[in-house]
Scaffold this motif. Structure first.
Motif, PDB file in Angstrom:
ATOM      1  N   ILE A 113       3.343  -7.795  -4.073  1.00 16.02           N
ATOM      2  CA  ILE A 113       1.936  -7.975  -3.687  1.00 16.02           C
ATOM      3  C   ILE A 113       1.626  -7.149  -2.456  1.00 16.02           C
ATOM      4  O   ILE A 113       0.634  -6.418  -2.403  1.00 16.02           O
ATOM      5  CB  ILE A 113       1.632  -9.468  -3.440  1.00 16.02           C
ATOM      6  N   VAL A 114       2.502  -7.258  -1.455  1.00 19.58           N
ATOM      7  CA  VAL A 114       2.291  -6.522  -0.210  1.00 19.58           C
ATOM      8  C   VAL A 114       2.315  -5.020  -0.464  1.00 19.58           C
ATOM      9  O   VAL A 114       1.475  -4.278   0.052  1.00 19.58           O
ATOM     10  CB  VAL A 114       3.345  -6.948   0.842  1.00 19.58           C
ATOM     11  N   ASP A 115       3.257  -4.552  -1.265  1.00 23.64           N
ATOM     12  CA  ASP A 115       3.335  -3.119  -1.559  1.00 23.64           C
ATOM     13  C   ASP A 115       2.062  -2.628  -2.248  1.00 23.64           C
ATOM     14  O   ASP A 115       1.521  -1.576  -1.898  1.00 23.64           O
ATOM     15  CB  ASP A 115       4.552  -2.812  -2.433  1.00 23.64           C
ATOM     16  N   ALA A 116       1.582  -3.389  -3.238  1.00 23.31           N
ATOM     17  CA  ALA A 116       0.375  -2.977  -3.961  1.00 23.31           C
ATOM     18  C   ALA A 116      -0.843  -2.987  -3.038  1.00 23.31           C
ATOM     19  O   ALA A 116      -1.652  -2.058  -3.046  1.00 23.31           O
ATOM     20  CB  ALA A 116       0.147  -3.887  -5.166  1.00 23.31           C
ATOM     21  N   ALA A 117      -0.958  -4.037  -2.225  1.00 26.27           N
ATOM     22  CA  ALA A 117      -2.099  -4.114  -1.300  1.00 26.27           C
ATOM     23  C   ALA A 117      -2.051  -2.960  -0.303  1.00 26.27           C
ATOM     24  O   ALA A 117      -3.076  -2.334  -0.009  1.00 26.27           O
ATOM     25  CB  ALA A 117      -2.093  -5.457  -0.568  1.00 26.27           C
ATOM     26  N   ARG A 118      -0.876  -2.650   0.214  1.00 29.87           N
ATOM     27  CA  ARG A 118      -0.731  -1.546   1.157  1.00 29.87           C
ATOM     28  C   ARG A 118      -1.134  -0.229   0.490  1.00 29.87           C
ATOM     29  O   ARG A 118      -1.832   0.599   1.078  1.00 29.87           O
ATOM     30  CB  ARG A 118       0.711  -1.464   1.674  1.00 29.87           C
ATOM     31  N   ASP A 119      -0.689  -0.029  -0.761  1.00 25.16           N
ATOM     32  CA  ASP A 119      -1.030   1.205  -1.479  1.00 25.16           C
ATOM     33  C   ASP A 119      -2.539   1.358  -1.650  1.00 25.16           C
ATOM     34  O   ASP A 119      -3.067   2.471  -1.640  1.00 25.16           O
ATOM     35  CB  ASP A 119      -0.339   1.247  -2.832  1.00 25.16           C
ATOM     36  N   TYR A 120      -3.247   0.229  -1.818  1.00 25.74           N
ATOM     37  CA  TYR A 120      -4.704   0.274  -1.924  1.00 25.74           C
ATOM     38  C   TYR A 120      -5.370   0.394  -0.555  1.00 25.74           C
ATOM     39  O   TYR A 120      -6.571   0.633  -0.453  1.00 25.74           O
ATOM     40  CB  TYR A 120      -5.229  -0.995  -2.615  1.00 25.74           C
ATOM     41  N   GLY A 121      -4.582   0.183   0.506  1.00 21.13           N
ATOM     42  CA  GLY A 121      -5.142   0.259   1.856  1.00 21.13           C
ATOM     43  C   GLY A 121      -5.756  -1.042   2.326  1.00 21.13           C
ATOM     44  O   GLY A 121      -6.571  -1.050   3.239  1.00 21.13           O
ATOM     45  N   PHE A 122      -5.361  -2.167   1.710  1.00 28.23           N
ATOM     46  CA  PHE A 122      -5.917  -3.469   2.076  1.00 28.23           C
ATOM     47  C   PHE A 122      -4.935  -4.238   2.949  1.00 28.23           C
ATOM     48  O   PHE A 122      -3.728  -4.121   2.782  1.00 28.23           O
ATOM     49  CB  PHE A 122      -6.190  -4.325   0.839  1.00 28.23           C
ATOM     50  N   LEU A 123      -5.461  -5.064   3.838  1.00 31.55           N
ATOM     51  CA  LEU A 123      -4.665  -6.053   4.552  1.00 31.55           C
ATOM     52  C   LEU A 123      -5.204  -7.407   4.101  1.00 31.55           C
ATOM     53  O   LEU A 123      -6.202  -7.900   4.620  1.00 31.55           O
ATOM     54  CB  LEU A 123      -4.786  -5.892   6.071  1.00 31.55           C
ATOM     55  N   PRO A 124      -4.557  -8.013   3.084  1.00 32.95           N
ATOM     56  CA  PRO A 124      -5.083  -9.264   2.521  1.00 32.95           C
ATOM     57  C   PRO A 124      -5.052 -10.408   3.526  1.00 32.95           C
ATOM     58  O   PRO A 124      -4.230 -10.422   4.439  1.00 32.95           O
ATOM     59  CB  PRO A 124      -4.124  -9.565   1.362  1.00 32.95           C
ATOM     60  N   ASP A 125      -5.941 -11.374   3.318  1.00 29.79           N
ATOM     61  CA  ASP A 125      -5.854 -12.613   4.073  1.00 29.79           C
ATOM     62  C   ASP A 125      -4.467 -13.191   3.837  1.00 29.79           C
ATOM     63  O   ASP A 125      -3.925 -13.115   2.732  1.00 29.79           O
ATOM     64  CB  ASP A 125      -6.909 -13.615   3.598  1.00 29.79           C
ATOM     65  N   GLY A 126      -3.885 -13.757   4.870  1.00 31.56           N
ATOM     66  CA  GLY A 126      -2.547 -14.325   4.729  1.00 31.56           C
ATOM     67  C   GLY A 126      -1.438 -13.328   5.000  1.00 31.56           C
ATOM     68  O   GLY A 126      -0.268 -13.652   4.869  1.00 31.56           O
ATOM     69  N   CYS A 127      -1.795 -12.104   5.361  1.00 31.65           N
ATOM     70  CA  CYS A 127      -0.802 -11.084   5.684  1.00 31.65           C
ATOM     71  C   CYS A 127      -1.082 -10.556   7.085  1.00 31.65           C
ATOM     72  O   CYS A 127      -2.199 -10.667   7.583  1.00 31.65           O
ATOM     73  CB  CYS A 127      -0.846  -9.923   4.690  1.00 31.65           C
ATOM     74  N   ALA A 128      -0.062  -9.995   7.696  1.00 31.28           N
ATOM     75  CA  ALA A 128      -0.215  -9.408   9.024  1.00 31.28           C
ATOM     76  C   ALA A 128       0.684  -8.189   9.109  1.00 31.28           C
ATOM     77  O   ALA A 128       1.693  -8.092   8.405  1.00 31.28           O
ATOM     78  CB  ALA A 128       0.171 -10.428  10.102  1.00 31.28           C
ATOM     79  N   MET A 129       0.316  -7.263   9.954  1.00 36.59           N
ATOM     80  CA  MET A 129       1.170  -6.119  10.239  1.00 36.59           C
ATOM     81  C   MET A 129       2.129  -6.547  11.339  1.00 36.59           C
ATOM     82  O   MET A 129       1.690  -7.089  12.367  1.00 36.59           O
ATOM     83  CB  MET A 129       0.337  -4.913  10.674  1.00 36.59           C
ATOM     84  N   VAL A 130       3.426  -6.364  11.136  1.00 33.34           N
ATOM     85  CA  VAL A 130       4.431  -6.800  12.104  1.00 33.34           C
ATOM     86  C   VAL A 130       5.327  -5.624  12.459  1.00 33.34           C
ATOM     87  O   VAL A 130       5.589  -4.752  11.630  1.00 33.34           O
ATOM     88  CB  VAL A 130       5.290  -7.977  11.559  1.00 33.34           C
ATOM     89  N   GLU A 131       5.792  -5.589  13.704  1.00 39.98           N
ATOM     90  CA  GLU A 131       6.728  -4.554  14.149  1.00 39.98           C
ATOM     91  C   GLU A 131       8.069  -4.762  13.453  1.00 39.98           C
ATOM     92  O   GLU A 131       8.529  -5.892  13.304  1.00 39.98           O
ATOM     93  CB  GLU A 131       6.936  -4.623  15.658  1.00 39.98           C
TER      94      GLU A 131
END
Length: 172
Positions: A113-131
């Motif tokens: 899910i995260v990979d697909a959302a990232r490929d579309y350029g989305f940051l879905p609700d319930g996700c965060a960018m982490v170091e």
């Protein structure tokens, strides 16, 4: 001795099963020869930095055992932080629907899910960018052995049937 194809299959299966009990990296009953050797390779690497050793029989090189490593990761990546919010985003937004349609044909894990959302350029609700800062770490070992070299190194000590299985033919 000549084997029928079925006899040869039975022999190879018995040899493979016996060998696998000694060399599998994930033994069912705890440690085995391979896991003990892998542990000693890690200790060697940690003390000397050596990540491979040559395997020898009777002073003849027959193969190598080397540590394998993951690739280091550094940067920022998307991670799921709230599964309920992510599911809601997938169900209620056009972007979420796009992501679901991308992964619905087999992949069912959060990483997909995260990979697909990232490929579309989305940051879905319930996700965060982490170091991310993960140094390389032990992934396992790689064992390479040349059966013919083993047979030659052990020439006078192997039964001819075993030498033949290793690719040497009949040994006198």
């Amino acid at each position: 001795m000549q084997f029928t194809e079925m006899q040869e299959l039975a022999l190879w299966k018995a040899i493979a099963d016996a060998a696998n009990e000694r060399i599998t990296t994930r033994p069912k009953g705890g440690a085995n020869l391979r896991t003990e050797i892998d542990d000693s390779m890690i200790a060697l690497y940690e003390t000397t930095g050596a990540d491979r050793v040559k395997l020898k029989l009777h002073e003849q090189e027959v193969g190598t055992l080397s540590l394998t490593f993951t690739k280091p990761k550094q940067g920022v990546e998307m991670r799921v932080t709230d599964t309920k919010k992510l599911v809601e985003w997938l169900r209620t937004t056009d972007e979420g629907a796009d992501v679901l349609s991308t992964i619905i044909c087999g992949a069912s894990c959060q990483k997909a899910i995260v990979d697909a959302a990232r490929d579309y350029g989305f940051l879905p609700d319930g996700c965060a960018m982490v170091e991310v800062d993960e140094p390389k770490h032990y992934k396992g070992t790689m064992l390479k052995v040349d059966g013919l070299k083993v047979a030659r190194a052990m020439a006078g000590e192997l039964p001819s049937a075993v030498a033949g299985l290793l690719g040497m033919g009949e040994v006198e």
